[in-house]
Scaffold this active site. Structure first.
Site, PDB file in Angstrom:
ATOM      1  N   SER A   1       0.834  -1.190   0.000  1.00 25.07           N
ATOM      2  CA  SER A   1       0.000   0.000   0.000  1.00 25.07           C
ATOM      3  C   SER A   1       0.878   1.253   0.000  1.00 25.07           C
ATOM      4  O   SER A   1       1.783   1.364  -0.821  1.00 25.07           O
ATOM      5  CB  SER A   1      -0.961  -0.051   1.194  1.00 25.07           C
ATOM      6  OG  SER A   1      -1.942   0.944   1.111  1.00 25.07           O
TER       7      SER A   1
ATOM      8  N   ASP B   1      -8.617  -4.456  -6.835  1.00 28.40           N
ATOM      9  CA  ASP B   1      -8.137  -3.442  -5.890  1.00 28.40           C
ATOM     10  C   ASP B   1      -7.957  -2.105  -6.609  1.00 28.40           C
ATOM     11  O   ASP B   1      -7.247  -2.021  -7.617  1.00 28.40           O
ATOM     12  CB  ASP B   1      -6.813  -3.911  -5.284  1.00 28.40           C
ATOM     13  CG  ASP B   1      -6.259  -2.967  -4.227  1.00 28.40           C
ATOM     14  OD1 ASP B   1      -6.979  -2.041  -3.809  1.00 28.40           O
ATOM     15  OD2 ASP B   1      -5.093  -3.165  -3.827  1.00 28.40           O
TER      16      ASP B   1
ATOM     17  N   HIS C   1      -7.665  -5.405  -0.939  1.00 26.62           N
ATOM     18  CA  HIS C   1      -6.438  -4.646  -0.681  1.00 26.62           C
ATOM     19  C   HIS C   1      -5.558  -5.285   0.390  1.00 26.62           C
ATOM     20  O   HIS C   1      -4.386  -4.939   0.513  1.00 26.62           O
ATOM     21  CB  HIS C   1      -6.808  -3.221  -0.260  1.00 26.62           C
ATOM     22  CG  HIS C   1      -5.644  -2.299  -0.133  1.00 26.62           C
ATOM     23  ND1 HIS C   1      -4.828  -1.961  -1.204  1.00 26.62           N
ATOM     24  CD2 HIS C   1      -5.135  -1.633   0.946  1.00 26.62           C
ATOM     25  CE1 HIS C   1      -3.888  -1.128  -0.796  1.00 26.62           C
ATOM     26  NE2 HIS C   1      -4.044  -0.917   0.502  1.00 26.62           N
TER      27      HIS C   1
END
EC number: 3.1.1.-
Length: 396
Positions: free
Chosen positions: A221, A282, A319
């Site tokens: 991320s 995602d 995610h």
């Protein structure tokens, strides 16, 4: 790694590290690469598992575990802990401008952002070289930052030494701020994260200058975004100077980092590679949507194909780093379908989210500290004991 046949990795490590940009290894996904990517994912996941995110804790924003116990206590496998040892933690100031709030726990002047580790002698035998790993932590609350993301691009010349290039490389202001901000009044962030990491890499490169080495930067991320910038910085400024030390970033769910000028610089840096693992549903790898360019080579997965997960899923599941690793474990490429090719426990996907089908009887978000860190003393009274301190026991 924890799931890799050691001899195969030791013999093929340059190929698996991206020497030829992973040509012929991604579809179908090479078995050794599959295991290697999962192993690096575990090193990144350890940062999430060890971070104290509870705002009520006096240690919020710190790492729960000391350096010498880190890989063992952060739920990394025994094999993985034996292959690497953590040599340094690094921090970023919580006051960094342009940083999405979910990246930081705001009641500390600085936050623990990750660690530097190096392969042990056993790791060298298994991996074929002395691998130095820089692992960046992701967000505290993975999705909230999307609504408030500042897409401002700023010059990266001060970090990448790119003066005079056309087009001049520009990168996301927030990622750059996390990487370069410092606070002279802070105990942990007198030096920026960039400086802390650079000093440790220089030390390790000098210590192992007569050995074959590699540098691997990993993250998930927002941590993957800063890892991308970190890897480019290492090569651009010659921190991998001893011999032909390749630098590879393994980035999971990585948002875009810079513009076309940054991509051009990234592509031109010798010995720099990036493998970008993207889960098809995602949305994070598609952000920021305009003015930015992808870098590196994409390894696509699609967790919607997994028969183990609830359908259709949601953004939090798509995610999740554990779900990403589940996707890598079962990816079948263009032939479609899903089949677990490595023995990776499916219960792990429910560590922080509610993803597994009910038939597996695994509770959602099961990874919680026992009694929320409260420990009963000999006097019968309970006390919060959620922090070991950074200093390793051997240094005390």
């Amino acid at each position: 790694m924890s799931t890799t046949a050691p001899r195969a990795v030791a013999e093929r490590w340059r190929e698996l590290h991206g020497e030829d940009h992973w040509k012929g290894l991604l579809d179908p996904l090479d078995a050794d690469l599959r295991r290697s990517v999962i192993g690096y994912g575990e090193l990144a996941q350890a940062t999430n598992d060890a971070f104290i995110r509870e705002a009520w804790s006096p240690h919020a924003g710190a790492c729960r575990y000391s350096r010498d116990r880190f890989l063992e206590k952060a739920q990394a496998s025994t094999q993985l802990a034996g292959l690497y040892e953590v040599t340094a933690f690094f921090y970023a100031t919580a006051g960094a401008g342009g940083v999405p709030a979910p990246f930081m726990v705001r009641n500390r002047e600085s936050n623990w952002m990750g660690y530097v580790a190096v392969a042990t002698d056993a790791g060298v035998a298994a991996l074929g070289r002395r691998d130095v790993v820089v692992a960046w932590r992701g967000t505290v609350r993975p999705m909230e930052w999307l609504n408030d993301l500042d897409f401002t691009l700023v010059s990266a010349a001060g970090v990448l030494g790119a003066g005079g290039r056309s087009p001049a490389p520009r990168v996301h202001r927030g990622w750059l701020s996390i990487y370069t901000a410092s606070d002279p009044a802070s105990k942990y962030s007198k030096l920026s994260a960039r400086e802390q990491i650079s000093d440790e890499i220089k030390r390790l490169m000098d210590k192992y200058k007569d050995e074959e080495t590699s540098i691997t930067v990993v993250g998930h991320s927002l941590g993957a975004a800063v890892a991308t910038l970190n890897a480019a910085d290492i090569v651009s400024n010659g921190l991998n100077q001893h011999g032909a030390c390749p630098v590879t970033a393994v980035a999971f769910a990585c948002p875009r980092v810079g513009d076309s000028g940054f991509r051009k610089l990234f592509d031109e840096l010798p010995g720099l590679r990036l493998l970008r693992v993207c889960n098809s549903p995602d949305v994070v790898p598609k952000y920021p949507p305009m003015g930015y360019a992808d870098v590196g080579v994409e390894l696509p997965v699609d967790t919607r194909r997994s028969p183990y997960l609830k359908s259709p899923g949601n953004q939090a599941v798509w995610h999740s780093l554990e779900c990403y690793m589940h996707g890598v474990a079962g990816a079948q490429g263009k032939r479609g379908g899903f089949k677990l090719e490595v023995d990776r426990d499916v219960a792990l996907v429910n560590k922080n989210v509610d993803a597994l089908k009910e038939e597996y009887h695994v509770p959602p978000s099961w990874s919680v500290q026992r009694d929320k860190g409260m420990v009963r003393g000999a006097d019968g009274h309970w006390k919060l004991m959620d922090y070991e301190g950074e200093e390793s026991s051997q240094d005390k």
